[in-house]
Design an enzyme around this catalytic site. Structure first.
Site, PDB file in Angstrom:
ATOM      1  N   ASN A  29       0.938  -1.164  -0.176  1.00 27.32           N
ATOM      2  CA  ASN A  29       0.085  -0.160  -0.253  1.00 27.32           C
ATOM      3  C   ASN A  29       1.104   1.028   0.040  1.00 27.32           C
ATOM      4  O   ASN A  29       0.403   2.091  -0.502  1.00 27.32           O
ATOM      5  CB  ASN A  29      -0.965   0.376   1.222  1.00 27.32           C
ATOM      6  CG  ASN A  29      -1.800  -0.948   0.651  1.00 27.32           C
ATOM      7  OD1 ASN A  29      -2.134  -1.735  -0.014  1.00 27.32           O
ATOM      8  ND2 ASN A  29      -3.044  -1.415   2.547  1.00 27.32           N
ATOM      9  N   ALA A  30       1.882   1.321   0.669  1.00 27.10           N
ATOM     10  CA  ALA A  30       2.640   2.485   1.106  1.00 27.10           C
ATOM     11  C   ALA A  30       3.855   2.444  -0.358  1.00 27.10           C
ATOM     12  O   ALA A  30       3.277   3.822  -0.769  1.00 27.10           O
ATOM     13  CB  ALA A  30       3.954   2.237   1.604  1.00 27.10           C
ATOM     14  N   VAL A  31       3.891   1.518  -1.284  1.00 25.76           N
ATOM     15  CA  VAL A  31       4.631   1.343  -2.773  1.00 25.76           C
ATOM     16  C   VAL A  31       3.725   2.048  -3.236  1.00 25.76           C
ATOM     17  O   VAL A  31       3.841   2.992  -4.397  1.00 25.76           O
ATOM     18  CB  VAL A  31       5.076   0.136  -3.314  1.00 25.76           C
ATOM     19  CG1 VAL A  31       5.380   0.378  -4.514  1.00 25.76           C
ATOM     20  CG2 VAL A  31       5.946  -0.122  -2.479  1.00 25.76           C
ATOM     21  N   THR A  32       2.118   1.624  -3.715  1.00 26.52           N
ATOM     22  CA  THR A  32       0.738   2.333  -3.969  1.00 26.52           C
ATOM     23  C   THR A  32       0.833   3.796  -4.103  1.00 26.52           C
ATOM     24  O   THR A  32       0.863   4.534  -5.348  1.00 26.52           O
ATOM     25  CB  THR A  32      -0.638   1.360  -3.582  1.00 26.52           C
ATOM     26  OG1 THR A  32       0.008   0.093  -4.360  1.00 26.52           O
ATOM     27  CG2 THR A  32      -1.218   1.695  -4.865  1.00 26.52           C
ATOM     28  N   ASP A  69       4.006  -3.420  -6.659  1.00 24.65           N
ATOM     29  CA  ASP A  69       3.262  -3.507  -5.163  1.00 24.65           C
ATOM     30  C   ASP A  69       2.642  -4.776  -5.592  1.00 24.65           C
ATOM     31  O   ASP A  69       2.184  -5.567  -4.640  1.00 24.65           O
ATOM     32  CB  ASP A  69       2.050  -2.285  -4.749  1.00 24.65           C
ATOM     33  CG  ASP A  69       1.231  -1.972  -6.046  1.00 24.65           C
ATOM     34  OD1 ASP A  69       1.468  -2.654  -7.268  1.00 24.65           O
ATOM     35  OD2 ASP A  69       0.658  -1.368  -6.544  1.00 24.65           O
ATOM     36  N   GLY A  70       1.639  -4.719  -6.890  1.00 21.60           N
ATOM     37  CA  GLY A  70       1.806  -6.342  -6.884  1.00 21.60           C
ATOM     38  C   GLY A  70       2.310  -7.636  -6.960  1.00 21.60           C
ATOM     39  O   GLY A  70       2.297  -8.472  -5.945  1.00 21.60           O
ATOM     40  N   ARG A  74       2.142 -10.516  -3.740  1.00 21.53           N
ATOM     41  CA  ARG A  74       2.522 -11.718  -4.765  1.00 21.53           C
ATOM     42  C   ARG A  74       3.718 -12.677  -3.290  1.00 21.53           C
ATOM     43  O   ARG A  74       3.519 -13.901  -2.837  1.00 21.53           O
ATOM     44  CB  ARG A  74       2.808 -12.268  -5.814  1.00 21.53           C
ATOM     45  CG  ARG A  74       1.753 -11.818  -6.876  1.00 21.53           C
ATOM     46  CD  ARG A  74       1.688 -12.434  -7.327  1.00 21.53           C
ATOM     47  NE  ARG A  74       2.887 -11.579  -8.772  1.00 21.53           N
ATOM     48  CZ  ARG A  74       2.971 -10.263  -9.362  1.00 21.53           C
ATOM     49  NH1 ARG A  74       1.284  -9.953  -9.386  1.00 21.53           N
ATOM     50  NH2 ARG A  74       4.016  -9.520  -9.576  1.00 21.53           N
ATOM     51  N   THR A  80      -4.851  -7.962   0.118  1.00 21.96           N
ATOM     52  CA  THR A  80      -5.915  -7.310   1.384  1.00 21.96           C
ATOM     53  C   THR A  80      -7.722  -7.351   0.356  1.00 21.96           C
ATOM     54  O   THR A  80      -7.353  -5.991  -0.635  1.00 21.96           O
ATOM     55  CB  THR A  80      -5.660  -6.686   2.056  1.00 21.96           C
ATOM     56  OG1 THR A  80      -5.268  -5.430   1.770  1.00 21.96           O
ATOM     57  CG2 THR A  80      -4.846  -6.668   3.463  1.00 21.96           C
ATOM     58  N   ASP A  91      -4.619   4.179  -9.458  1.00 26.22           N
ATOM     59  CA  ASP A  91      -4.067   3.912 -10.890  1.00 26.22           C
ATOM     60  C   ASP A  91      -5.570   5.436 -12.018  1.00 26.22           C
ATOM     61  O   ASP A  91      -5.478   5.439 -12.901  1.00 26.22           O
ATOM     62  CB  ASP A  91      -5.080   2.299 -11.231  1.00 26.22           C
ATOM     63  CG  ASP A  91      -3.991   1.209 -10.892  1.00 26.22           C
ATOM     64  OD1 ASP A  91      -3.479   2.228 -10.717  1.00 26.22           O
ATOM     65  OD2 ASP A  91      -4.533  -0.286 -11.223  1.00 26.22           O
TER      66      ASP A  91
END
Length: 203
Positions: A29-32, A69-70, A74, A80, A91
């Site tokens: 989430n932080a990277v997103t 982030d994906g 993985r 989540t 996005d």
């Protein structure tokens, strides 16, 4: 469409980096959020000022965070529901900033009104493509695939803006109108896919 051919090769590059970040306590989430903030900031700062090539490079750097982030999710072995919603929302925000900034440049210092119109068509059509899929999945239907998904939209837009920044004539105009037509087509494809998915239930 691009996902079918390139994602495996891209994953080979980002998976090790994703595992490295997870091992150091960084969350997907932080990277997103960082990637989205960087993309939006670069788009609204560089593109309207006419710094298309530099802006393209910076935006591309932050767009890559979406793949990382994906890979991190993985590596953790799970994602989540909140993370999925956050990713999709970010996005849309990043895409909107990119095409709005291109339209801003074209209608301002770029003095290319038709390119600005095409960028606005891309902005609206791209949002509709994503919305149809999200709404269909919420209704238990399917709307996958299509001619241009998010990866293709970003590649075409950034290649066009980068070449325009290097002085290639009509590069952004060709990219925007090509993408506008392809996005409208994809919107239609997804509506047809939803209709077909709903047909058994209606019957």
């Amino acid at each position: 469409m691009l996902n079918l051919f390139a994602r495996v090769h891209v994953n080979r590059v980002v998976e090790p980096f994703g595992r490295w970040l997870v091992a150091r306590g960084v969350t997907p989430n932080a990277v997103t959020v960082i990637g989205t903030i960087g993309t939006v900031a670069a788009a609204v700062w560089f593109l309207p000022r006419g710094e298309l090539f530099v802006g393209t490079l910076v935006i591309w750097f932050f767009v890559m965070f979406d793949m990382i982030d994906g890979a991190m999710a993985r590596a953790r072995g799970h994602s989540t529901p909140f993370g999925a919603v956050l990713d999709s929302t970010c996005d849309r925000l990043a895409d909107g900033a990119l095409f709005a900034a291109l339209a801003w440049w074209a209608l301002g210092v770029g003095e290319q009104r038709l390119v600005g119109l095409a960028a606005l068509v891309c902005l609206v059509a791209g949002s509709l493509v994503s919305y149809v899929k999200a709404r269909a999945e919420g209704a238990g239907l399917s709307a996958d695939g299509g001619l241009v998904e998010r990866a293709e939209r970003l590649i075409i837009a950034l290649v066009g803006s980068g070449l325009e920044g290097l002085g290639v004539p009509y590069a952004l105009a060709v990219a925007m109108w090509l993408l506008a037509a392809a996005s409208v087509w994809t919107f239609g494809q997804r509506l047809v896919a939803v209709h077909r998915s709903a047909a058994p239930a209606q019957a």
